[in-house]
Scaffold this motif. Structure first.
Motif, short mmCIF file in Angstrom:
data_model
loop_
_atom_site.label_atom_id
_atom_site.label_comp_id
_atom_site.label_asym_id
_atom_site.label_seq_id
_atom_site.Cartn_x
_atom_site.Cartn_y
_atom_site.Cartn_z
N VAL A 1 -35.68 -82.49 -13.05
CA VAL A 1 -36.01 -81.22 -12.39
C VAL A 1 -36.38 -81.49 -10.94
CG1 VAL A 1 -37.70 -79.32 -12.33
CG2 VAL A 1 -36.75 -80.08 -14.52
N ILE A 2 -35.90 -80.62 -10.05
CA ILE A 2 -36.26 -80.66 -8.63
C ILE A 2 -37.19 -79.49 -8.32
CG2 ILE A 2 -35.38 -80.26 -6.29
CD1 ILE A 2 -32.88 -81.76 -7.05
N ILE A 3 -38.30 -79.78 -7.64
CA ILE A 3 -39.23 -78.75 -7.19
C ILE A 3 -39.38 -78.89 -5.68
CG2 ILE A 3 -41.55 -77.80 -7.37
CD1 ILE A 3 -41.76 -78.81 -10.16
N THR A 4 -39.14 -77.81 -4.94
CA THR A 4 -39.29 -77.87 -3.49
C THR A 4 -40.68 -77.42 -3.08
OG1 THR A 4 -38.22 -75.69 -3.38
CG2 THR A 4 -36.87 -77.62 -2.87
N GLU A 5 -41.30 -78.23 -2.22
CA GLU A 5 -42.64 -77.92 -1.69
C GLU A 5 -42.44 -77.40 -0.27
OE1 GLU A 5 -46.22 -78.58 0.65
OE2 GLU A 5 -44.45 -79.86 0.82
N THR A 6 -42.45 -76.08 -0.13
CA THR A 6 -42.16 -75.43 1.15
C THR A 6 -43.27 -74.42 1.42
OG1 THR A 6 -40.64 -74.00 -0.08
CG2 THR A 6 -39.67 -75.78 1.19
N ASN A 7 -44.26 -74.85 2.16
CA ASN A 7 -45.44 -74.02 2.43
C ASN A 7 -45.14 -73.10 3.61
OD1 ASN A 7 -47.98 -72.95 2.64
ND2 ASN A 7 -49.04 -74.89 2.98
N PRO B 1 -48.12 -68.54 3.78
CA PRO B 1 -47.47 -67.76 2.73
C PRO B 1 -48.06 -66.35 2.55
CG PRO B 1 -47.91 -69.99 1.98
CD PRO B 1 -48.65 -69.81 3.26
N ALA B 2 -49.20 -66.08 3.20
CA ALA B 2 -49.77 -64.73 3.14
C ALA B 2 -49.30 -63.87 4.30
CB ALA B 2 -51.30 -64.81 3.14
N GLU B 3 -48.56 -64.46 5.25
CA GLU B 3 -48.07 -63.70 6.39
C GLU B 3 -47.13 -62.59 5.92
OE1 GLU B 3 -46.33 -66.38 9.18
OE2 GLU B 3 -48.20 -67.48 9.53
N ASP C 1 -41.29 -83.14 -0.95
CA ASP C 1 -42.39 -82.83 -0.04
C ASP C 1 -41.87 -82.42 1.34
OD1 ASP C 1 -45.30 -83.05 0.82
OD2 ASP C 1 -44.36 -84.52 2.15
N ALA C 2 -42.40 -81.30 1.84
CA ALA C 2 -42.11 -80.85 3.22
C ALA C 2 -40.61 -80.83 3.51
CB ALA C 2 -42.85 -81.72 4.23
N VAL C 3 -39.81 -80.50 2.53
CA VAL C 3 -38.36 -80.62 2.67
C VAL C 3 -37.80 -79.63 3.70
CG1 VAL C 3 -37.78 -79.01 0.80
CG2 VAL C 3 -36.22 -80.90 1.35
N ALA C 4 -38.53 -78.55 3.97
CA ALA C 4 -38.02 -77.53 4.90
C ALA C 4 -37.78 -78.07 6.31
CB ALA C 4 -38.99 -76.35 4.95
N ILE D 1 -39.56 -73.48 -7.47
CA ILE D 1 -40.18 -73.44 -6.15
C ILE D 1 -41.67 -73.18 -6.31
CG2 ILE D 1 -38.09 -72.70 -4.96
CD1 ILE D 1 -39.31 -69.87 -4.85
N TYR D 2 -42.46 -73.83 -5.46
CA TYR D 2 -43.89 -73.58 -5.45
C TYR D 2 -44.15 -72.13 -5.08
CZ TYR D 2 -45.83 -78.32 -5.84
OH TYR D 2 -46.24 -79.55 -6.30
N ASN D 3 -44.98 -71.46 -5.86
CA ASN D 3 -45.32 -70.07 -5.60
C ASN D 3 -46.49 -70.04 -4.60
OD1 ASN D 3 -44.63 -67.42 -6.03
ND2 ASN D 3 -44.95 -67.50 -8.24
N PHE D 4 -46.19 -70.35 -3.35
CA PHE D 4 -47.25 -70.57 -2.37
C PHE D 4 -48.04 -69.31 -2.02
CE2 PHE D 4 -45.27 -74.67 -1.23
CZ PHE D 4 -46.41 -75.44 -1.11
N SER D 5 -47.47 -68.14 -2.24
CA SER D 5 -48.21 -66.91 -1.90
C SER D 5 -49.28 -66.59 -2.94
CB SER D 5 -47.24 -65.73 -1.77
OG SER D 5 -46.38 -65.91 -0.67
N LEU D 6 -49.17 -67.16 -4.13
CA LEU D 6 -50.13 -66.83 -5.19
C LEU D 6 -51.56 -67.22 -4.86
CD1 LEU D 6 -50.70 -65.73 -8.02
CD2 LEU D 6 -50.03 -67.95 -8.96
N PRO D 7 -51.83 -68.45 -4.39
CA PRO D 7 -53.24 -68.81 -4.14
C PRO D 7 -53.97 -67.89 -3.15
CG PRO D 7 -51.90 -70.79 -4.22
CD PRO D 7 -50.95 -69.63 -4.21
#
Length: 584
Positions: free
Chosen positions: A280-286, A356-358, A242-245, A305-311
């Motif tokens: 498995v490691i998944i990074t949550e980087t919004n 992520p839409a920027e 979570d929020a690893v960035a 990686i979370y595909n944050f631009s998709l939503p």
């Protein structure tokens, strides 16, 4: 004949690799000694396994449901037990993984302000409930490592000058130039703490109750590794960072995505995969898309990686009736290396992120999207800019309500549009994840939002199990329609090798109202042409335009319609999808 590598040499190699990671993070420290401590905490000094490089730990049968532990309630029963029963009843042999959002004692932010990482919130259940769930589903748990609750014993000790905790938190002189810091919130960055003799200013990326840990102290890293070992013992297979960035700070920088942050991810990956090669490691980087992609590293950081631009892109596509930006984005996405893949979602416990839409949507298009969502009952959360102004950070709305119409207003296509969004997610390269509320068509919960006093609660309804089961069973209910249509689509997807998360994907160009792409199985035997009408008008597609091979037999997996005349055309009704394949 392949010889098995001696265990001692495996341990030596891992210790050297960990030492190399640490040398990047902690130059000037005794990195070999720290490495030995980390291996001992992970018990790699007793059992050290060898993961296979570039091995895909998933296939087309892998799908996830995201939920809070207490989303579904039953009187006189622990919520974790109720959730387990609901998932087993409705999703056995359909969805094999579950992300249970933070189930620890907490003080705020619906679990993400953790008071004790090593306990299960007694209001939810206990570790035995977690272990039972992990026997039936691949379990993902949150590793909330950027910050902890201000009520955590570490922070209590910090305020009293005691250990452990006395030197666990990031403090800064408020006179430093902090103008370039990237913030996801509008709350003050620093919180003052006074013990009567001196005042310290602690860093709070997400708010005053979520106090940032100081990874410059190797003891903090050791505490986190100890927690990881416990989670592995309790059946956690998938770690959501979570929020690893934000975990590493350096005054004078943006304090996001720093080199040390990436090295910490690589270090934790090394430790986790040598303890369990199937973890498995998944990074949550919004964050913006280009920055997000860097967390793959060279297949040595996040597995997913979370595909944050998709939503935001998909919602924009469906309410505007134009897929130009979604198509351009899809063409720009690099195929994930084997051993890595995308984690696709279109709804979650948080809102629809706008960062992520920027660079993908213009300011005017973002404004139109925000206005449409507000017209459908959504709320806007904000973030602070370095000039003191604020900017929209996310849209808070239930996905079912977000898709009740277009920019022109509400219409009769809500369910079809909602299903279309999920059909697209199911077919894209990557692992699909369903927010539980989307699987049952939950709408905006204004009462919960007002009771909790924050916008995100609008999409965090709590259901009584009996009530939800009645709605699912009621054939006249939209909950029933959504639930069973999605179940059917999930079942179809599970059986298609071309929907493997790493199967080939190419974008097709069939105009701005048809979002289309082609998937091909890794053995090249199966092709699926995915045609999605993302508009509220019928669209005609010439079969010749998608280059179906005339010597093959073709069938739509969803409608079971056959296509034999390659010179014919097909009409897609509003929001209809075709999955046209040569193997079924």
């Amino acid at each position: 004949m392949t010889q098995t590598q001696p265990e001692t040499s495996i341990q030596e190699a891992v210790q050297q690799k960990v030492t190399d990671h640490l040398a990047v993070i902690y130059p000037g420290h005794d990195c070999p000694a720290i490495a030995r401590q980390l291996l001992k905490l992970m018990r790699l000094d007793e059992d050290c396994q060898s993961p296979l490089a570039h091995k895909n730990l998933w296939d087309q049968t892998d799908m996830m449901v995201i939920t809070y532990a207490n989303t579904i309630l039953k009187e006189n029963q622990h919520p974790l037990e109720t959730l387990h029963h609901f998932l087993k009843t409705h999703f056995t042999m359909l969805i094999n993984s579950v992300h249970i959002l933070p189930f620890f004692p907490y003080s705020s932010d619906d679990g993400f302000s953790v008071i004790d990482y090593k306990k299960v919130n007694p209001e939810l259940g206990d570790w035995s409930d977690i272990l039972r769930i992990s026997t039936d589903f691949h379990l993902m748990a949150d590793l909330v490592i950027n910050h902890c609750s201000a009520q955590h014993q570490w922070f209590v000790n910090f305020q009293e000058g005691k250990s452990p905790g006395r030197d666990y938190f990031f403090t800064v002189d408020p006179n430093e130039d902090l103008s370039g810091i990237v913030r996801p919130r509008t709350t003050p960055l620093l919180r003052s703490i006074s013990n009567g003799e001196e005042t310290k200013y602690v860093w709070c990326t997400f708010g005053p109750d979520q106090v940032d840990l100081d990874f410059r102290n190797p003891r903090v890293l050791m505490e986190i590794v100890d927690i990881i070992r416990l989670y592995l013992d309790m059946g956690v297979r998938i770690f959501r960072m979570d929020a690893v960035a934000f975990v590493w700070k350096r005054i004078g920088s943006s304090c996001i995505n720093l080199d040390e942050t990436h090295e910490i991810v690589r270090l934790l990956r090394t430790l986790i995969e040598h303890a369990d090669p199937n973890a498995v490691i998944i990074t949550e980087t919004n964050i913006p898309n280009r920055e997000n992609l860097t967390y793959f590293g060279n297949a040595n950081e996040a597995h997913c990686i979370y595909n944050f631009s998709l939503p935001p892109l998909l919602v924009h596509t469906l309410v505007s009736g134009n897929c130009r930006h979604l198509k351009s984005w899809l063409m720009s996405m690099p195929p994930a290396q084997n051993g890595t893949t995308y984690f696709n979602f279109i709804a979650s416990h948080d809102g629809i992120g706008l960062r992520p839409a920027e660079g993908l949507l213009s300011e005017e298009e973002q404004e139109a999207l925000i206005q449409t969502m507000e017209n459908f009952g959504g709320k806007i959360s904000w973030r602070a800019l370095d000039d003191g102004n604020k900017k929209p950070y996310e849209i808070n709305i239930a996905l079912f309500d977000a898709l009740k119409g277009t920019t022109a207003g509400e219409d009769q296509w809500q369910i079809e549009r909602f299903i279309c969004a999920h059909v697209i997610m199911l077919a894209l390269e990557g692992i699909p994840a369903f927010y539980l509320h989307s699987l049952v068509g939950t709408t905006n919960d204004y009462q919960r939002m007002h009771e909790h006093g924050h916008n995100r609660a609008i999409n965090r309804r709590q259901w009584q199990e009996a009530e939800l089961n009645r709605k699912i069973a009621d054939r006249k209910s939209h909950h029933h329609q959504v639930f069973y249509q999605l179940r059917n689509l999930i079942q179809i997807r599970r059986e298609q090798p071309a929907f493997h998360p790493n199967a080939t994907q190419f974008t097709l160009h069939l105009g701005d109202q048809i979002f289309a792409f082609w998937r091909q199985s890794m053995d090249r035997r199966q092709s699926i042409f995915c045609l999605n009408n993302i508009s509220d008008e019928p669209q005609v597609v010439l079969l010749s335009s998608i280059n179906l091979i005339g010597t093959e037999h073709w069938k739509d997996l969803i409608s079971n319609e056959f296509f034999d005349d390659m010179s014919a055309s097909v009409t897609l009704e509003p929001y209809q999808t075709l999955w046209i394949t040569n193997r079924w």
